[in-house]
Scaffold this motif. Structure first.
Motif, PDB file in Angstrom:
ATOM      1  N   GLY A  31       0.775  -1.156  -0.038  1.00 36.32           N
ATOM      2  CA  GLY A  31      -0.080   0.005  -0.133  1.00 36.32           C
ATOM      3  C   GLY A  31       0.721   1.173   0.116  1.00 36.32           C
ATOM      4  O   GLY A  31       0.587   2.234  -0.597  1.00 36.32           O
ATOM      5  N   VAL A  32       1.963   1.276   0.669  1.00 34.56           N
ATOM      6  CA  VAL A  32       2.816   2.513   0.653  1.00 34.56           C
ATOM      7  C   VAL A  32       3.426   2.597  -0.675  1.00 34.56           C
ATOM      8  O   VAL A  32       3.480   3.699  -1.239  1.00 34.56           O
ATOM      9  CB  VAL A  32       3.981   2.341   1.825  1.00 34.56           C
ATOM     10  CG1 VAL A  32       4.904   3.443   1.600  1.00 34.56           C
ATOM     11  CG2 VAL A  32       3.456   2.346   3.231  1.00 34.56           C
ATOM     12  N   VAL A  33       3.947   1.437  -1.450  1.00 33.88           N
ATOM     13  CA  VAL A  33       4.104   1.626  -2.653  1.00 33.88           C
ATOM     14  C   VAL A  33       3.311   2.326  -3.522  1.00 33.88           C
ATOM     15  O   VAL A  33       3.873   2.989  -4.511  1.00 33.88           O
ATOM     16  CB  VAL A  33       4.748   0.223  -3.241  1.00 33.88           C
ATOM     17  CG1 VAL A  33       5.362   0.111  -4.784  1.00 33.88           C
ATOM     18  CG2 VAL A  33       5.926  -0.369  -2.377  1.00 33.88           C
ATOM     19  N   MET A  34       2.197   1.794  -3.580  1.00 31.11           N
ATOM     20  CA  MET A  34       1.008   2.286  -4.163  1.00 31.11           C
ATOM     21  C   MET A  34       0.970   3.871  -4.241  1.00 31.11           C
ATOM     22  O   MET A  34       0.197   4.533  -4.957  1.00 31.11           O
ATOM     23  CB  MET A  34      -0.409   1.415  -4.118  1.00 31.11           C
ATOM     24  CG  MET A  34      -0.044   0.193  -4.706  1.00 31.11           C
ATOM     25  SD  MET A  34      -1.545  -0.607  -4.298  1.00 31.11           S
ATOM     26  CE  MET A  34      -2.772  -0.076  -5.342  1.00 31.11           C
ATOM     27  N   MET A  35       1.406   4.534  -3.152  1.00 35.37           N
ATOM     28  CA  MET A  35       0.958   5.736  -2.826  1.00 35.37           C
ATOM     29  C   MET A  35       1.929   6.597  -3.849  1.00 35.37           C
ATOM     30  O   MET A  35       1.621   7.571  -4.295  1.00 35.37           O
ATOM     31  CB  MET A  35       1.467   6.152  -1.536  1.00 35.37           C
ATOM     32  CG  MET A  35       0.525   5.822  -0.360  1.00 35.37           C
ATOM     33  SD  MET A  35       1.229   5.865   1.606  1.00 35.37           S
ATOM     34  CE  MET A  35       1.590   7.680   1.309  1.00 35.37           C
ATOM     35  N   VAL A 471       2.813  11.696   5.339  1.00 36.95           N
ATOM     36  CA  VAL A 471       3.224  11.258   6.633  1.00 36.95           C
ATOM     37  C   VAL A 471       2.123  10.423   7.703  1.00 36.95           C
ATOM     38  O   VAL A 471       2.790   9.278   7.907  1.00 36.95           O
ATOM     39  CB  VAL A 471       3.648  12.574   7.580  1.00 36.95           C
ATOM     40  CG1 VAL A 471       3.730  12.260   9.034  1.00 36.95           C
ATOM     41  CG2 VAL A 471       4.842  13.271   6.855  1.00 36.95           C
ATOM     42  N   VAL A 472       0.864  10.770   7.510  1.00 34.06           N
ATOM     43  CA  VAL A 472      -0.181  10.109   8.289  1.00 34.06           C
ATOM     44  C   VAL A 472      -0.092   8.607   7.628  1.00 34.06           C
ATOM     45  O   VAL A 472      -0.088   7.834   8.470  1.00 34.06           O
ATOM     46  CB  VAL A 472      -1.462  10.930   8.156  1.00 34.06           C
ATOM     47  CG1 VAL A 472      -2.598  10.058   8.792  1.00 34.06           C
ATOM     48  CG2 VAL A 472      -1.260  12.232   8.671  1.00 34.06           C
ATOM     49  N   LEU A 473      -0.402   8.679   6.437  1.00 31.74           N
ATOM     50  CA  LEU A 473      -0.593   7.239   5.847  1.00 31.74           C
ATOM     51  C   LEU A 473       0.556   6.349   6.065  1.00 31.74           C
ATOM     52  O   LEU A 473       0.527   5.138   6.335  1.00 31.74           O
ATOM     53  CB  LEU A 473      -0.897   7.376   4.392  1.00 31.74           C
ATOM     54  CG  LEU A 473      -2.235   7.303   4.269  1.00 31.74           C
ATOM     55  CD1 LEU A 473      -3.128   8.689   4.647  1.00 31.74           C
ATOM     56  CD2 LEU A 473      -2.926   7.140   2.828  1.00 31.74           C
ATOM     57  N   VAL A 474       1.927   6.912   5.774  1.00 36.46           N
ATOM     58  CA  VAL A 474       3.058   6.134   5.810  1.00 36.46           C
ATOM     59  C   VAL A 474       3.326   5.558   7.313  1.00 36.46           C
ATOM     60  O   VAL A 474       3.550   4.437   7.681  1.00 36.46           O
ATOM     61  CB  VAL A 474       4.398   6.705   5.620  1.00 36.46           C
ATOM     62  CG1 VAL A 474       5.618   6.017   5.984  1.00 36.46           C
ATOM     63  CG2 VAL A 474       4.425   6.891   4.047  1.00 36.46           C
ATOM     64  N   VAL A 475       3.134   6.602   8.441  1.00 33.36           N
ATOM     65  CA  VAL A 475       2.971   6.179   9.756  1.00 33.36           C
ATOM     66  C   VAL A 475       2.131   5.210  10.268  1.00 33.36           C
ATOM     67  O   VAL A 475       2.507   4.272  10.998  1.00 33.36           O
ATOM     68  CB  VAL A 475       3.100   7.482  10.760  1.00 33.36           C
ATOM     69  CG1 VAL A 475       2.970   7.171  12.221  1.00 33.36           C
ATOM     70  CG2 VAL A 475       4.180   8.426  10.590  1.00 33.36           C
ATOM     71  N   LEU A 476       1.000   5.209   9.665  1.00 36.55           N
ATOM     72  CA  LEU A 476      -0.213   4.424  10.015  1.00 36.55           C
ATOM     73  C   LEU A 476       0.034   2.864   9.570  1.00 36.55           C
ATOM     74  O   LEU A 476      -0.144   1.742   9.961  1.00 36.55           O
ATOM     75  CB  LEU A 476      -1.506   4.797   9.744  1.00 36.55           C
ATOM     76  CG  LEU A 476      -2.087   6.080  10.477  1.00 36.55           C
ATOM     77  CD1 LEU A 476      -3.471   6.672  10.163  1.00 36.55           C
ATOM     78  CD2 LEU A 476      -2.228   5.559  12.009  1.00 36.55           C
ATOM     79  N   LEU A 478       3.388   1.855   8.499  1.00 34.29           N
ATOM     80  CA  LEU A 478       4.334   1.163   9.272  1.00 34.29           C
ATOM     81  C   LEU A 478       3.842   0.489  10.515  1.00 34.29           C
ATOM     82  O   LEU A 478       4.438  -0.593  11.121  1.00 34.29           O
ATOM     83  CB  LEU A 478       5.386   2.219   9.544  1.00 34.29           C
ATOM     84  CG  LEU A 478       5.958   2.638   8.417  1.00 34.29           C
ATOM     85  CD1 LEU A 478       7.238   3.714   8.751  1.00 34.29           C
ATOM     86  CD2 LEU A 478       6.954   1.504   7.746  1.00 34.29           C
ATOM     87  N   GLY A 479       2.961   1.090  11.316  1.00 37.26           N
ATOM     88  CA  GLY A 479       2.373   0.659  12.397  1.00 37.26           C
ATOM     89  C   GLY A 479       1.755  -0.600  12.170  1.00 37.26           C
ATOM     90  O   GLY A 479       1.666  -1.508  12.878  1.00 37.26           O
ATOM     91  N   GLY A 480       0.804  -0.739  11.099  1.00 35.86           N
ATOM     92  CA  GLY A 480       0.205  -1.983  10.740  1.00 35.86           C
ATOM     93  C   GLY A 480       1.086  -3.033  10.321  1.00 35.86           C
ATOM     94  O   GLY A 480       0.791  -4.065  10.536  1.00 35.86           O
ATOM     95  N   ALA A 481       2.211  -2.593   9.430  1.00 37.21           N
ATOM     96  CA  ALA A 481       3.345  -3.673   9.275  1.00 37.21           C
ATOM     97  C   ALA A 481       3.885  -4.037  10.416  1.00 37.21           C
ATOM     98  O   ALA A 481       4.218  -5.417  10.452  1.00 37.21           O
ATOM     99  CB  ALA A 481       4.362  -2.851   8.264  1.00 37.21           C
ATOM    100  N   LEU A 482       4.214  -3.334  11.543  1.00 36.50           N
ATOM    101  CA  LEU A 482       4.738  -3.741  12.662  1.00 36.50           C
ATOM    102  C   LEU A 482       3.873  -4.863  13.367  1.00 36.50           C
ATOM    103  O   LEU A 482       4.255  -5.997  13.790  1.00 36.50           O
ATOM    104  CB  LEU A 482       5.048  -2.649  13.587  1.00 36.50           C
ATOM    105  CG  LEU A 482       5.211  -3.197  15.075  1.00 36.50           C
ATOM    106  CD1 LEU A 482       7.038  -3.670  15.173  1.00 36.50           C
ATOM    107  CD2 LEU A 482       5.569  -1.855  16.117  1.00 36.50           C
ATOM    108  N   LEU A 483       2.618  -4.595  13.459  1.00 31.14           N
ATOM    109  CA  LEU A 483       1.557  -5.449  14.075  1.00 31.14           C
ATOM    110  C   LEU A 483       1.549  -6.717  13.151  1.00 31.14           C
ATOM    111  O   LEU A 483       1.507  -7.889  13.964  1.00 31.14           O
ATOM    112  CB  LEU A 483       0.153  -4.943  13.959  1.00 31.14           C
ATOM    113  CG  LEU A 483      -1.179  -5.801  14.139  1.00 31.14           C
ATOM    114  CD1 LEU A 483      -1.034  -6.376  15.387  1.00 31.14           C
ATOM    115  CD2 LEU A 483      -2.389  -5.069  13.754  1.00 31.14           C
ATOM    116  N   SER A 484       1.748  -6.657  12.086  1.00 32.00           N
ATOM    117  CA  SER A 484       1.656  -7.880  11.036  1.00 32.00           C
ATOM    118  C   SER A 484       2.804  -8.943  11.238  1.00 32.00           C
ATOM    119  O   SER A 484       2.973  -9.975  11.372  1.00 32.00           O
ATOM    120  CB  SER A 484       1.243  -7.335   9.434  1.00 32.00           C
ATOM    121  OG  SER A 484       0.245  -6.676   9.503  1.00 32.00           O
TER     122      SER A 484
END
Length: 513
Positions: A31-35, A471-476, A478-484
């Motif tokens: 999803g970050v790449v698609m941004m 910034v908002v989308l990347v931080v969120l 990365l948080g979701g990626a950490l969880l995963s």
């Protein structure tokens, strides 16, 4: 909570997580790449940029002669275009009325009157060479195909099989040429192709497209999303139950887990559960699962709005007269029927197309009141209101060309016509050209909220304040990626433990024997 219910809650979350956390991690990273890098597409502006100006092209036939050569003179048309769009030559592309809107057009050489019957490798190479726009370029023919990783779009169905060629330019661009019209219909640079394998291609689970799984692709995405929603909800409940809000465990922590990975999985789950649930749910909504956003509303009566089908006037303006009245940079002429007038749109890569009368070649200006009166015929229901938008809003807005919903025509100002029908239909109309840009109803507007807003966060005030949106989308993310990722590690350890336990049991049983 009852002990057996709690046990089932833990078991469902644990074993669903073993399977799904890898998908979650993949979705967050891709999803970050698609941004920044979208799925390859050829936008209308790019298509015009790669065409040669019509003033320098060899054009011997008038539209009526081209229609006669194709055996469809005097018949109503859905589309009629003239452009240097196929085989490096100026051609007429004709779509008779009644033919599928996305069906292949009939192609007539504007110099010889020859009707194109299938596109071979030589013709496709000529199209690619013209697209490259570099004298002496020699595109490399890579073969024909029906579908590959970058051509899954159903909009390309009318052009299959496709010819694939490498332009040999600095960007290592590959183009796909229509097997029916000879037009270049898609381009993909090396950067786009490379990043897409960790971006849109994997994000949309396209490994399941174009192969034995193709018929089940939508179901695979839908059910994985539903399972992901269940995983997130159960994980949230478990995480809250295990977190001590008023007192601490003996370790001094509010989380009972001592291991680094398990503790961070617990903490990140509580922090990012809401955004994870939001993104998984909105991803499911992007699929329009089981057609929940299809309202069954009737199609717009565009022919009634425009006063009948497209027919060439009895004494049409010549192509040369039209080109003389238009910009020297004109790349395409398109004959259209709009609000009772037969007109020609002269399009160039920059700005809105010039609008010319199809009989006199004189500039034509749309009358707003006449256009609104014509728009009233789009539906049998009355018009509740109309308004002119001079700025984008929550339902009519533009996104960057590389994004999923970007690259389309979203001009300003725009007319919004609201109908008093059962579906609360809205229609957006370009006041310059009179073209109907889009239609929405209550179901489609619900899709906008549940998919586009929740998944892409395409909220005007936030998009206007980039890089805040980034910034908002990347931080969120990365948080979701950490969880995963922590879930993947925890799940792998659980599986390893189970396997080691079974192996030990087998060895003990063997010794007893």
């Amino acid at each position: 909570m009852l002990p057996h219910a709690k046990r089932w809650l833990y078991l469902v979350h644990r074993w669903a997580g073993v399977v799904l956390c890898a998908f979650f991690a993949m979705w967050f990273v891709s999803g970050v790449v698609m941004m920044y890098v979208g799925y390859p597409k050829l936008t209308a502006t790019e298509r015009l940029e790669h065409m040669a100006p019509l003033r320098t092209a060899a054009i011997a036939l008038e539209p009526a002669q081209a229609l006669r050569a194709a055996g469809i003179d005097g018949k109503p048309l859905s589309d009629l275009r003239l452009a240097v769009a196929s085989g490096g030559r100026a051609v007429y592309l004709v779509l008779p009325q009644g033919a599928p809107r996305r069906g292949p057009a009939t192609v007539v050489d504007a110099s010889t009157g020859q009707v194109l019957r299938g596109v071979d490798a030589a013709w496709a190479t000529a199209s690619a060479q013209a697209f490259a726009g570099t004298p002496g370029s020699a595109p490399r023919y890579l073969g024909s195909l029906d579908e590959d990783a970058f051509t899954h779009s159903r909009a390309l169905d009318a052009h299959r099989p496709l010819h694939r060629l490498a332009l040999g330019d600095a960007a290592d661009t590959e183009v796909y040429v229509s097997g029916t019209t000879g037009e270049v219909v898609r381009d993909a640079t090396r950067t786009e192709r490379g990043w897409n394998y960790v971006g849109a291609w994997i994000h949309w689970l396209y490994p399941f497209r174009g192969n034995a799984f193709n018929a089940w692709w939508a179901d695979i995405v839908n059910w994985l999303s539903i399972a992901g929603i269940v995983l997130t909800i159960t994980g949230t409940v478990v995480g809250i139950m295990r977190w001590r809000f008023t007192r601490r465990y003996k370790s001094g922590s509010r989380s009972p887990y001592r291991g680094f990975m398990m503790r961070w999985h617990h903490v990140s789950g509580l922090l990012f559960a809401a955004v994870t649930l939001t993104w998984i749910f909105s991803g499911l909504m992007s699929m329009n699962p089981w057609k929940v956003f299809d309202s069954g509303a009737p199609a717009l009566r565009t022919q009634a709005m425009h006063g009948g089908p497209l027919l060439l006037p009895a004494q049409p303006a010549s192509v040369q007269a039209l080109l003389a009245a238009a910009s020297p940079n004109t790349r395409e002429l398109r004959w259209v029927r709009t609000a009772g007038h037969t007109l020609v749109q002269a399009a160039s890569p920059t700005g809105a197309p010039a609008l010319l009368d199809a009989t006199t070649a004189q500039p034509h200006a749309m009358d707003k009141q006449q256009l609104l009166a014509a728009a009233g015929h789009l539906l049998p229901d009355p018009v509740a209101r109309s308004e002119t938008l001079s700025e984008y809003d929550m339902h009519y807005y533009s996104r960057a060309a590389h994004t999923m919903t970007g690259g389309g025509d979203k001009p300003l100002p725009v007319l919004r016509v609201v109908f008093a029908d059962a579906h609360a239909t809205w229609v957006h109309i370009d006041p310059h050209t009179g073209a109907v840009l889009d239609k929405s109803d209550t179901h489609r507007r619900a899709s906008r909220w549940l998919f586009a807003l929740l998944h892409s966060w395409d909220w005007g005030p936030l998009l206007a304040r980039r890089p805040l949106w980034d910034v908002v989308l990347v931080v969120l993310s990365l948080g979701g990626a950490l969880l995963s990722f922590t879930g993947v590690v925890v799940g792998w350890r659980r599986l390893s433990y189970q396997w080691r336990g079974k192996g030990t049991a087998v060895k003990l049983a063997a010794k007893k024997c």
